[in-house]
Design a protein around this motif. Structure first.
Motif, mmCIF file in Angstrom:
data_model
loop_
_atom_site.group_PDB
_atom_site.id
_atom_site.type_symbol
_atom_site.label_atom_id
_atom_site.label_comp_id
_atom_site.label_asym_id
_atom_site.label_seq_id
_atom_site.Cartn_x
_atom_site.Cartn_y
_atom_site.Cartn_z
ATOM 1 N N ALA A 412 0.830 -1.204 0.000
ATOM 2 C CA ALA A 412 0.000 0.000 0.000
ATOM 3 C C ALA A 412 0.865 1.255 0.000
ATOM 4 C CB ALA A 412 -0.941 -0.006 1.205
ATOM 5 N N ALA A 413 1.923 1.256 0.804
ATOM 6 C CA ALA A 413 2.816 2.419 0.860
ATOM 7 C C ALA A 413 3.569 2.597 -0.454
ATOM 8 C CB ALA A 413 3.801 2.254 2.021
ATOM 9 N N ALA A 414 4.018 1.478 -1.032
ATOM 10 C CA ALA A 414 4.729 1.551 -2.305
ATOM 11 C C ALA A 414 3.858 2.156 -3.388
ATOM 12 C CB ALA A 414 5.206 0.160 -2.716
ATOM 13 N N ASN A 415 2.561 1.841 -3.358
ATOM 14 C CA ASN A 415 1.642 2.314 -4.399
ATOM 15 C C ASN A 415 1.061 3.690 -4.106
ATOM 16 O OD1 ASN A 415 1.967 0.003 -5.945
ATOM 17 N ND2 ASN A 415 0.210 -1.049 -5.042
ATOM 18 N N ASP A 416 1.409 4.267 -2.974
ATOM 19 C CA ASP A 416 0.886 5.581 -2.607
ATOM 20 C C ASP A 416 1.725 6.680 -3.266
ATOM 21 O OD1 ASP A 416 -0.522 7.639 -1.440
ATOM 22 O OD2 ASP A 416 0.549 7.499 0.480
ATOM 23 N N THR A 417 1.646 6.752 -4.580
ATOM 24 C CA THR A 417 2.437 7.704 -5.360
ATOM 25 C C THR A 417 1.809 7.857 -6.737
ATOM 26 O OG1 THR A 417 4.615 8.127 -6.360
ATOM 27 C CG2 THR A 417 3.950 5.827 -6.134
ATOM 28 N N ALA A 418 2.028 9.003 -7.344
ATOM 29 C CA ALA A 418 1.560 9.217 -8.716
ATOM 30 C C ALA A 418 2.506 8.590 -9.732
ATOM 31 C CB ALA A 418 1.417 10.711 -8.992
ATOM 32 N N TYR A 419 3.721 8.246 -9.282
ATOM 33 C CA TYR A 419 4.718 7.651 -10.169
ATOM 34 C C TYR A 419 4.518 6.142 -10.266
ATOM 35 C CZ TYR A 419 7.302 12.076 -9.797
ATOM 36 O OH TYR A 419 7.677 13.388 -9.844
ATOM 37 N N GLY A 420 5.180 5.523 -11.220
ATOM 38 C CA GLY A 420 5.103 4.074 -11.360
ATOM 39 C C GLY A 420 6.150 3.552 -12.312
ATOM 40 N N LEU A 421 7.411 3.857 -12.019
ATOM 41 C CA LEU A 421 8.472 3.464 -12.951
ATOM 42 C C LEU A 421 9.112 2.129 -12.573
ATOM 43 C CD1 LEU A 421 10.057 4.218 -15.456
ATOM 44 C CD2 LEU A 421 11.672 5.463 -14.011
ATOM 45 N N ASN A 422 9.681 2.042 -11.387
ATOM 46 C CA ASN A 422 10.448 0.857 -11.019
ATOM 47 C C ASN A 422 10.233 0.559 -9.539
ATOM 48 O OD1 ASN A 422 12.409 -1.254 -11.390
ATOM 49 N ND2 ASN A 422 13.942 0.045 -10.421
ATOM 50 N N ALA A 423 10.470 -0.682 -9.144
ATOM 51 C CA ALA A 423 10.366 -1.076 -7.739
ATOM 52 C C ALA A 423 11.285 -2.262 -7.502
ATOM 53 C CB ALA A 423 8.924 -1.432 -7.367
ATOM 54 N N SER A 424 11.515 -2.551 -6.218
ATOM 55 C CA SER A 424 12.403 -3.645 -5.834
ATOM 56 C C SER A 424 11.791 -4.370 -4.637
ATOM 57 C CB SER A 424 13.790 -3.104 -5.481
ATOM 58 O OG SER A 424 14.635 -4.121 -4.999
ATOM 59 N N VAL A 425 11.828 -5.707 -4.667
ATOM 60 C CA VAL A 425 11.279 -6.532 -3.580
ATOM 61 C C VAL A 425 12.342 -7.532 -3.151
ATOM 62 C CG1 VAL A 425 9.499 -8.195 -2.928
ATOM 63 C CG2 VAL A 425 8.925 -6.311 -4.473
ATOM 64 N N TRP A 426 12.550 -7.638 -1.829
ATOM 65 C CA TRP A 426 13.570 -8.545 -1.302
ATOM 66 C C TRP A 426 12.940 -9.622 -0.436
ATOM 67 C CZ3 TRP A 426 18.717 -8.550 -2.533
ATOM 68 C CH2 TRP A 426 19.106 -7.523 -3.391
ATOM 69 N N THR A 427 13.176 -10.885 -0.795
ATOM 70 C CA THR A 427 12.643 -12.031 -0.080
ATOM 71 C C THR A 427 13.436 -13.270 -0.487
ATOM 72 O OG1 THR A 427 10.715 -13.489 0.167
ATOM 73 C CG2 THR A 427 10.903 -12.296 -1.897
ATOM 74 N N LYS A 428 13.506 -14.264 0.380
ATOM 75 C CA LYS A 428 14.149 -15.528 0.027
ATOM 76 C C LYS A 428 13.219 -16.434 -0.773
ATOM 77 C CE LYS A 428 17.178 -15.577 4.098
ATOM 78 N NZ LYS A 428 17.461 -16.245 5.394
ATOM 79 N N ASP A 429 11.947 -16.107 -0.794
ATOM 80 C CA ASP A 429 10.935 -16.912 -1.482
ATOM 81 C C ASP A 429 10.600 -16.254 -2.816
ATOM 82 O OD1 ASP A 429 8.650 -18.200 -2.396
ATOM 83 O OD2 ASP A 429 7.708 -18.319 -0.417
ATOM 84 N N ALA A 430 11.120 -16.809 -3.918
ATOM 85 C CA ALA A 430 10.929 -16.190 -5.232
ATOM 86 C C ALA A 430 9.451 -16.092 -5.603
ATOM 87 C CB ALA A 430 11.684 -16.981 -6.293
ATOM 88 N N ARG A 431 8.679 -17.122 -5.241
ATOM 89 C CA ARG A 431 7.252 -17.089 -5.557
ATOM 90 C C ARG A 431 6.570 -15.936 -4.823
ATOM 91 N NH1 ARG A 431 2.858 -22.059 -4.723
ATOM 92 N NH2 ARG A 431 1.022 -20.857 -5.378
ATOM 93 N N ARG A 432 6.887 -15.789 -3.562
ATOM 94 C CA ARG A 432 6.319 -14.681 -2.796
ATOM 95 C C ARG A 432 6.752 -13.342 -3.395
ATOM 96 N NH1 ARG A 432 7.856 -13.451 3.551
ATOM 97 N NH2 ARG A 432 6.333 -11.763 3.933
ATOM 98 N N GLY A 433 7.998 -13.280 -3.819
ATOM 99 C CA GLY A 433 8.491 -12.056 -4.432
ATOM 100 C C GLY A 433 7.724 -11.690 -5.684
ATOM 101 N N ARG A 434 7.453 -12.692 -6.527
ATOM 102 C CA ARG A 434 6.685 -12.419 -7.749
ATOM 103 C C ARG A 434 5.265 -11.988 -7.433
ATOM 104 N NH1 ARG A 434 9.586 -17.042 -9.573
ATOM 105 N NH2 ARG A 434 7.822 -18.381 -9.052
ATOM 106 N N GLU A 435 4.669 -12.600 -6.413
ATOM 107 C CA GLU A 435 3.296 -12.242 -6.050
ATOM 108 C C GLU A 435 3.225 -10.805 -5.541
ATOM 109 O OE1 GLU A 435 2.294 -15.257 -3.234
ATOM 110 O OE2 GLU A 435 1.751 -16.760 -4.768
ATOM 111 N N VAL A 436 4.171 -10.419 -4.717
ATOM 112 C CA VAL A 436 4.202 -9.041 -4.231
ATOM 113 C C VAL A 436 4.492 -8.092 -5.390
ATOM 114 C CG1 VAL A 436 5.474 -7.411 -2.775
ATOM 115 C CG2 VAL A 436 4.835 -9.660 -1.873
ATOM 116 N N ALA A 437 5.439 -8.458 -6.239
ATOM 117 C CA ALA A 437 5.801 -7.616 -7.379
ATOM 118 C C ALA A 437 4.600 -7.341 -8.276
ATOM 119 C CB ALA A 437 6.919 -8.274 -8.183
ATOM 120 N N ALA A 438 3.780 -8.352 -8.507
ATOM 121 C CA ALA A 438 2.628 -8.210 -9.396
ATOM 122 C C ALA A 438 1.604 -7.220 -8.863
ATOM 123 C CB ALA A 438 1.974 -9.570 -9.627
ATOM 124 N N ARG A 439 1.653 -6.928 -7.574
ATOM 125 C CA ARG A 439 0.682 -6.015 -6.961
ATOM 126 C C ARG A 439 1.208 -4.586 -6.842
ATOM 127 N NH1 ARG A 439 -1.141 -8.586 -1.482
ATOM 128 N NH2 ARG A 439 -2.543 -6.769 -1.548
#
Length: 524
Positions: A412-439
């Protein structure tokens, strides 16, 4: 504060013969010249000639003539130029690294990122252009009787308006797919980094590109930008969101296409199960590449409460160890800001945050003892929404770090912006990382990386959402945007109309039966 730093030494001036050779590729000279200076030291680099309206007219006339002949050449001939340019950039990297560093003030390691970017894109488009540009057969409305072919035609003359922060990567990697698609290119680089763009044009000519096919006109965007857009067949722009809006309006008024990569206020999320040490180490490059003067870099870091203290401690230790400098070697980790206006923005954002209660965990000071525009890499905590740095793009070496209690809160905090260029997610679980990234609302999201994994994967598109832009560079879209498709349909034997003596009603019934059969047989 940053503990490792040393005075930037004044580099030897660029050889006058080299500067003269490069300026020969600029269509400029009728307007008064502008002096440009090295950000790291204040030393004068060159007097840069400026382009008048007559110069711009001449550049486009030459480009259109060259483009007609270039478009007739085979794709193989065009890709050969890219392959040779790839080799020149790598073998002559010392020369272009010097120019990039002198013009921008960035460290050599960050300048090399641009060399790598050009090499990757040259190789990629040289390898994929044959397939993307090949004529293809399409299904006709009546199988066998309707033969359809789809062709790709070059736009004509493409304007590439590139910024000062990544002057080699953003001037060249957008021009290469336009050229290989059969277009001519008129570049309008920023005055501050014009020699970098001119070196690239010179290298391309030495690689076999016909002279006049890729030219540069020089001048401030506010002076000649509209003149360039008013003559182009397509516009590719990288820069601020505010200027992007203006360019979109200008292009729209002429009904020409445009691709815009604009600003960013990019988030980095450290989830509860992240490899904290690795995240803290690699986040340094994600946040402070080119002194934070990178649209893709991270300015907001959201860390799960369970790992917050450990991450912050390790991250701040790494920040304090960053060595500042801009010598023409690999001795420094981070260089200078490029303009006084960037320094003013960084100071204003940090001072405003501190005045309103933010805590400086590292940095927070200008370093005039090192050079005119040096500023320490800075980490802020206790940043609140009423602080300028919370929402506005700083475009400098300043990172705000926030504590979050869950993935949901971080997203929610990451998406609280008018911008939308790039983001980074850190986790040991690649599947979880992709799921968070998709949102996350961003054109690219890197899992366990900052920006290079997505940006450097040239086969994947790159671009922004929201006020971060429209259109894409890289990938097939990065080439095909510079073409118009043409459909050629040849009808054979029978017309698509009632046969002689057939009524319109019978024709309608016949076609209705035909459409039904096609659906039943699952044919298109």
């Amino acid at each position: 504060m940053t503990t490792a730093a040393r005075q930037a030494t004044e580099p030897a001036p660029l050889p006058s013969a080299l500067v003269e050779r490069l300026l020969d590729h600029a269509v400029a000279g009728d307007a008064p010249p502008v002096a440009i200076f090295a950000p790291a030291t204040g030393a004068k680099i060159a007097d840069l000639p400026q382009s008048s309206t007559a110069d711009i007219d001449r550049a486009f006339a030459t480009a259109r003539e060259a483009q007609r002949e270039w478009a007739e050449r085979s794709v193989g001939e065009r890709t050969a130029v890219l392959r040779d340019l790839h080799d020149i950039v790598l073998t002559e990297q010392r020369a272009i690294l010097d120019i990039v560093q002198i013009e921008t003030g960035k460290s050599r390691a960050h300048a090399f990122d641009e060399v790598g970017d050009v090499a990757v894109n040259a190789r990629y488009y040289a390898s994929i252009a044959h397939r993307l540009l090949a004529d293809r057969a399409a299904r006709g409305v009546l199988p066998v009787l309707t033969k359809v072919e789809v062709r790709h035609r070059p736009k004509g003359v493409v304007a590439v308006i590139s910024p000062w922060n990544y002057p080699l990567a953003l001037a060249v990697s957008d021009a290469l797919p336009a050229l290989v698609a059969g277009n001519a290119v008129i570049s309008r680089p920023d005055n501050q980094t014009a020699l970098t763009a001119l070196w690239a044009i010179d290298a391309a000519v030495r690689a076999g590109l016909p002279r006049g096919l890729w030219q540069a006109v020089l001048g401030r965007g506010s002076v000649i930008g509209g003149e360039v857009i008013g003559r182009a067949d397509y516009v590719d722009y990288t820069g601020s969101s505010a200027t992007g809006r203006t360019i979109a309006q200008q292009a729209g008024a002429r009904l020409i296409g445009c691709s815009l990569e604009l600003g960013g206020k990019n988030p980095l999320l450290v989830l509860a199960d992240a490899d904290v040490s690795r995240a803290a180490r690699i986040a340094i490059r994600a946040c402070f590449a080119s002194a934070g003067q990178l649209c893709e870099s991270m300015e907001r870091v959201y860390v799960h409460d369970s790992v917050y203290d450990r991450f912050v401690a390790e991250f701040v230790d790494h920040v304090r160890a960053i060595e500042l400098g801009a010598d023409l070697d690999y001795s420094a980790d981070m260089g200078s800001l490029t303009f006084p206006r960037q320094l003013d923005t960084v100071r204003a954002h940090v001072d405003d945050a501190v005045a309103k209660g933010a805590t400086v965990l590292a940095g927070g000071r200008a370093r005039p003892d090192l050079g005119p525009y040096f500023y320490e890499p800075t980490v802020l905590a206790d940043v609140r929404p009423d602080m300028t740095v919370h929402r506005e793009e700083t475009f400098g070496p300043v990172v705000s770090i926030y504590r979050v209690g869950s993935d949901e809160e971080a997203i929610a905090a990451a998406n609280d912006t008018a911008y939308g260029l790039n983001a980074s997610v850190w986790t040991k679980d690649a599947r979880r990382g992709r799921e968070v990234a998709a949102r996350i609302n961003a054109g690219s999201v890197n899992v366990n990386e900052g920006f290079i994994a997505a940006w450097g994967s040239a086969d994947a598109p790159s671009g922004g959402l929201g006020i971060s832009g429209t259109g894409r560079r890289h990938g097939p879209e990065g080439l095909l945007k510079y073409t118009d498709t043409q459909t050629i349909a040849v009808q054979r034997v029978l017309p698509i109309a009632p046969l002689p003596g057939m009524s319109e009603e019978l024709w309608a019934k016949t076609m209705t039966a035909y459409f039904t059969v096609m659906k039943t047989l699952r044919l298109k």
